[in-house]
Design an enzyme around this catalytic site. Structure first.
Site, short mmCIF file in Angstrom:
data_model
loop_
_atom_site.label_atom_id
_atom_site.label_comp_id
_atom_site.label_asym_id
_atom_site.label_seq_id
_atom_site.Cartn_x
_atom_site.Cartn_y
_atom_site.Cartn_z
CD GLU A 174 -2.74 -1.37 2.44
OE1 GLU A 174 -2.72 -0.48 3.28
OE2 GLU A 174 -3.44 -2.40 2.54
CD GLU B 235 -4.77 -7.72 1.72
OE1 GLU B 235 -5.64 -6.96 2.20
OE2 GLU B 235 -3.55 -7.51 1.84
#
Ligand code: G3I
Length: 407
Positions: free
Chosen positions: A199, A306
């Site tokens: 991220e 995810e």
């Protein structure tokens, strides 16, 4: 007698429903995030020991790959400074669980703006005078995913951001290298795929490619390249991923492509793209097809890392992944006809994964069933709170069968 026995056994085997790992075995691995109580066999957050045992049985039946939902994050594996500051007990249990069940074991995650203890960033350099006002100044800042108010360094935009005196660039690089070498080195040959940087890209359509994290501020943009190099030194055979969320958003995807091309031009060892895919029921085949088509231009394997599809009425605006946002995005009950919309959404994205099966090599769900999902109110997974398959599970199986039939 023995012929009768043989017939009975065959019928039983035929009756047994085919699992996700089995039906997709010619295309990609199918995995799940697991949490601590599953790998230690104890009761845990939200689940009794008995419920946890059911979850574990489901993991073994359905999945051939596991990722640790939390236990390899810096905050948990390396809470204190120095060589004695590690706590590998839960991570060891995770790795042993995967290996003893012959699963592919993924490591998550080495360098992240969130869930990193303050000591990592601390030093003697005075912080910039505007350090506390970054939330307002940085239009690309996303809220943090931090755990435990104020104890851990997060990103910007929330409480608990470390604003004290800072480490120098060299000190922070040294800490990053030591952490990566110790953690990756410990599991060399066991964990074969790592989320190296997590991220790092700024949300939204602003001009900043990178999130304004402490990693970026203290080291500079090359913190990403250095992290991959250190991980490669520690285990030259490991598959090293860059992992991010919101890549279904064209503006964020464009930033991903810019970042990865720049790393490739510098010959940085980045081996796969991790697309988290925290989705909602507005996702469909076309959006996922377009997403994968563009990411595939990088020429790297794509791992869906995810996956979940939020059915909460309050969660239908973006494809975010911040825990701090999550309470808001699961309010207001479920969307109308939630089971059907979830099944349609899952059918569409799996059709896209299968279309791109030359690139998509792993699909990991972020949780085993709705009871242990990080956004359980949005009922985002294929199995319900009793570990029973939902209509979305059947929809995914139909997509797999359609591909086999078309061959
Ligand atoms: O274990 C404690 C429990 O003892 C306590 O009672 C409870 C009270 O809130 O907290 C429990 O810990 C929580 C932990 O998850 C275990 O479920 C933390 O508060 C919570 O902050 C933590 O959230 C995790 C989050 O990352 C932050 O690290 C989620 O489980 C996890 O699913 C989520 O995963 C992230 C990925 O790592 C990166 N991408 C986004 C994704 C979703 O946010």
């Amino acid at each position: 007698m023995s012929a009768l026995l043989a017939i009975t056994v065959t019928v039983r085997a035929a009756d047994k429903p085919v699992s996700l790992q089995e039906i997709f075995k010619d295309h990609f691995l199918v995995g799940t995030a697991v949490n601590r109580n599953m790998v230690t066999g104890e009761a845990g957050f939200r689940r009794s020991a008995e419920q946890s045992a059911k979850d574990v049985a489901l993991v073994k039946e359905q999945f051939n790959q596991i990722s640790p939902e939390n236990d390899l994050k810096w905050q948990l594996v390396h809470p204190r400074a120095g060589k004695d500051g590690y706590d590998f007990s839960a991570a060891d249990a995770f790795v042993n669980f995967g290996l003893s069940n012959k699963m592919t074991v993924v490591g998550h995650t080495l360098v992240w703006h969130s869930q990193t203890p303050n000591w990592v960033f601390a030093g003697t350099n005075p912080p910039p005078t505007n350090a506390t006002s970054f939330a307002a100044a940085n239009t690309n800042a996303a809220p943090t995913n931090q755990i435990g108010r104020g104890r851990f360094g997060g990103g910007f935009g929330g409480f608990g951001v470390y604003t004290g005196p800072r480490a120098s660039r060299e000190e922070l690089l040294q800490r990053m290298r030591e952490h990566i070498h110790t953690v990756v080195g410990r599991y060399k040959g066991k964990i074969k795929t790592w989320d190296v940087v997590n991220e790092a890209i700024a949300d939204g359509g602003g001009t900043n490619v990178l999130r304004n994290s402490l990693w970026l501020q203290i080291i500079g943009p090359d913190f990403i390249a250095r992290a991959f190099e250190y991980a490669h030194e520690a285990d030259p055979d490991a598959i090293l991923r860059y992992n991010d969320y919101g890549l279904e958003n064209p503006a964020k995807r464009k930033k991903l492509i810019t970042l990865i091309k720049s790393l490739q031009a510098q010959k940085v060892p980045v081996h796969a793209i991790g697309s988290q895919a925290h989705l909602n029921v507005s996702i469909n085949f076309e959006k996922m097809d377009e997403t994968l088509t563009e990411i595939a231009t990088l020429g790297l394997p794509i791992h869906i890392t995810e996956l979940d599809v939020n059915s909460a009425a309050g969660g239908q605006r973006g494809f975010g992944a911040n825990v701090a946002d999550n309470a808001a995005t699961t309010q207001g009950g479920l969307v109308t006809d939630a089971e059907k919309k979830l099944a349609d959404a899952y059918a569409g994205i799996f059709r896209a994964f299968l279309k791109h099966r030359d690139s998509v090599k792993m699909v990991t769900f972020w949780g085993v069933n709705d009871a242990n999902s990080w956004r359980s109110q949005g009922k985002p997974l294929l199995f319900d709170v009793n570990a029973q398959p939902k209509p979305a599970f059947d929809a995914v199986m139909v997509e797999a069968k359609n591909i086999s039939a078309a061959k």
